[in-house]
Design a protein around this motif. Structure first.
Motif, mmCIF file in Angstrom:
data_model
loop_
_atom_site.group_PDB
_atom_site.id
_atom_site.type_symbol
_atom_site.label_atom_id
_atom_site.label_comp_id
_atom_site.label_asym_id
_atom_site.label_seq_id
_atom_site.Cartn_x
_atom_site.Cartn_y
_atom_site.Cartn_z
ATOM 1 N N TYR A 1 -0.844 7.033 90.331
ATOM 2 C CA TYR A 1 0.728 6.668 90.332
ATOM 3 C C TYR A 1 0.874 6.125 91.645
ATOM 4 C CZ TYR A 1 -0.276 10.462 93.781
ATOM 5 O OH TYR A 1 -0.670 11.229 94.970
ATOM 6 N N GLN A 2 2.034 5.259 91.876
ATOM 7 C CA GLN A 2 2.520 4.551 93.093
ATOM 8 C C GLN A 2 3.811 5.170 93.843
ATOM 9 O OE1 GLN A 2 3.622 0.635 91.417
ATOM 10 N NE2 GLN A 2 1.648 0.068 91.376
ATOM 11 N N THR A 3 3.307 5.753 94.990
ATOM 12 C CA THR A 3 4.171 6.537 95.722
ATOM 13 C C THR A 3 5.533 6.162 95.951
ATOM 14 O OG1 THR A 3 2.230 7.405 96.941
ATOM 15 C CG2 THR A 3 4.553 7.794 97.877
ATOM 16 N N LEU A 4 5.665 4.959 96.249
ATOM 17 C CA LEU A 4 7.062 4.036 96.290
ATOM 18 C C LEU A 4 7.772 3.887 95.166
ATOM 19 C CD1 LEU A 4 6.518 2.057 99.683
ATOM 20 C CD2 LEU A 4 7.308 4.580 99.550
ATOM 21 N N LYS A 5 6.921 3.620 94.164
ATOM 22 C CA LYS A 5 7.852 3.332 92.772
ATOM 23 C C LYS A 5 7.902 4.512 92.104
ATOM 24 C CE LYS A 5 6.599 0.699 88.592
ATOM 25 N NZ LYS A 5 5.801 0.790 87.633
ATOM 26 N N ASP A 6 7.217 5.378 91.681
ATOM 27 C CA ASP A 6 6.805 6.461 91.041
ATOM 28 C C ASP A 6 7.717 8.022 91.426
ATOM 29 O OD1 ASP A 6 5.780 4.888 89.023
ATOM 30 O OD2 ASP A 6 3.771 5.675 89.663
ATOM 31 N N LEU A 7 7.765 7.935 92.860
ATOM 32 C CA LEU A 7 8.599 9.166 93.461
ATOM 33 C C LEU A 7 9.640 8.659 94.311
ATOM 34 C CD1 LEU A 7 5.176 10.721 94.315
ATOM 35 C CD2 LEU A 7 6.528 11.318 92.536
ATOM 36 N N SER A 8 10.892 9.430 94.634
ATOM 37 C CA SER A 8 11.812 9.425 95.532
ATOM 38 C C SER A 8 12.136 10.338 96.297
ATOM 39 C CB SER A 8 13.216 9.021 94.650
ATOM 40 O OG SER A 8 13.172 7.950 93.927
ATOM 41 N N PRO A 9 11.982 9.991 97.620
ATOM 42 C CA PRO A 9 12.096 11.222 98.780
ATOM 43 C C PRO A 9 13.410 11.591 98.624
ATOM 44 C CG PRO A 9 12.224 8.914 99.877
ATOM 45 C CD PRO A 9 11.755 8.706 98.431
ATOM 46 N N ILE A 10 13.781 13.027 98.816
ATOM 47 C CA ILE A 10 14.929 13.541 98.776
ATOM 48 C C ILE A 10 15.107 14.388 100.292
ATOM 49 C CG2 ILE A 10 16.330 15.612 97.928
ATOM 50 C CD1 ILE A 10 14.798 15.102 95.273
ATOM 51 N N GLY A 11 14.195 14.961 100.941
ATOM 52 C CA GLY A 11 14.522 15.399 102.322
ATOM 53 C C GLY A 11 13.323 15.885 102.792
ATOM 54 N N LEU A 12 13.334 16.393 104.064
ATOM 55 C CA LEU A 12 12.110 16.815 104.664
ATOM 56 C C LEU A 12 12.458 18.376 104.846
ATOM 57 C CD1 LEU A 12 9.721 16.463 106.684
ATOM 58 C CD2 LEU A 12 11.139 16.143 108.581
ATOM 59 N N ILE A 13 11.263 19.171 104.403
ATOM 60 C CA ILE A 13 11.493 20.248 104.780
ATOM 61 C C ILE A 13 10.762 21.105 105.757
ATOM 62 C CG2 ILE A 13 10.622 22.631 103.281
ATOM 63 C CD1 ILE A 13 11.103 21.572 100.707
ATOM 64 N N SER A 14 9.566 20.535 106.128
ATOM 65 C CA SER A 14 9.017 20.965 107.423
ATOM 66 C C SER A 14 8.180 19.712 107.940
ATOM 67 C CB SER A 14 8.364 22.310 107.148
ATOM 68 O OG SER A 14 7.254 21.844 106.372
ATOM 69 N N SER A 15 7.873 20.169 109.189
ATOM 70 C CA SER A 15 6.741 19.044 109.725
ATOM 71 C C SER A 15 6.071 19.955 110.934
ATOM 72 C CB SER A 15 7.546 17.872 110.735
ATOM 73 O OG SER A 15 8.307 18.538 111.689
ATOM 74 N N THR A 16 4.880 19.402 111.145
ATOM 75 C CA THR A 16 3.967 20.281 112.105
ATOM 76 C C THR A 16 3.198 19.042 113.207
ATOM 77 O OG1 THR A 16 2.020 19.692 110.732
ATOM 78 C CG2 THR A 16 2.956 21.826 110.251
#
Length: 83
Positions: A65-80
């Protein structure tokens, strides 16, 4: 674990079930590949799934899969924070 914590609250907010489908293996690539080919409905992913390091094995450098082509970011849930 974070996906499971968020799932119940997200289900209540959306008014519909949120189903967790763990697909382990290959640093998250197997589950991400399934999600990228499925109807758009959501994926909780981390940097292991989406930001593959060039030093990883050949199979992971070509995840299917191609991350930027096949998926769309919606939001950030968490970070560390790393040390």
């Amino acid at each position: 674990m974070i996906g499971r914590i968020v799932a119940d609250k997200l289900a209540a907010e959306l008014g519909q079930p949120v189903v967790i489908d763990n697909r382990g293996g290959a640093a998250g690539v197997i589950g991400t590949r399934v999600a990228a080919r499925a109807a758009p409905d959501g994926l909780h992913a981390g940097d292991g799934d989406l930001g593959l390091d060039r030093d990883q094995s050949q199979s992971l450098r070509q995840p299917g899969y191609q991350t930027l082509k096949d998926l769309s970011p919606i939001g950030l849930i968490s970070s560390t924070r790393l040390c």
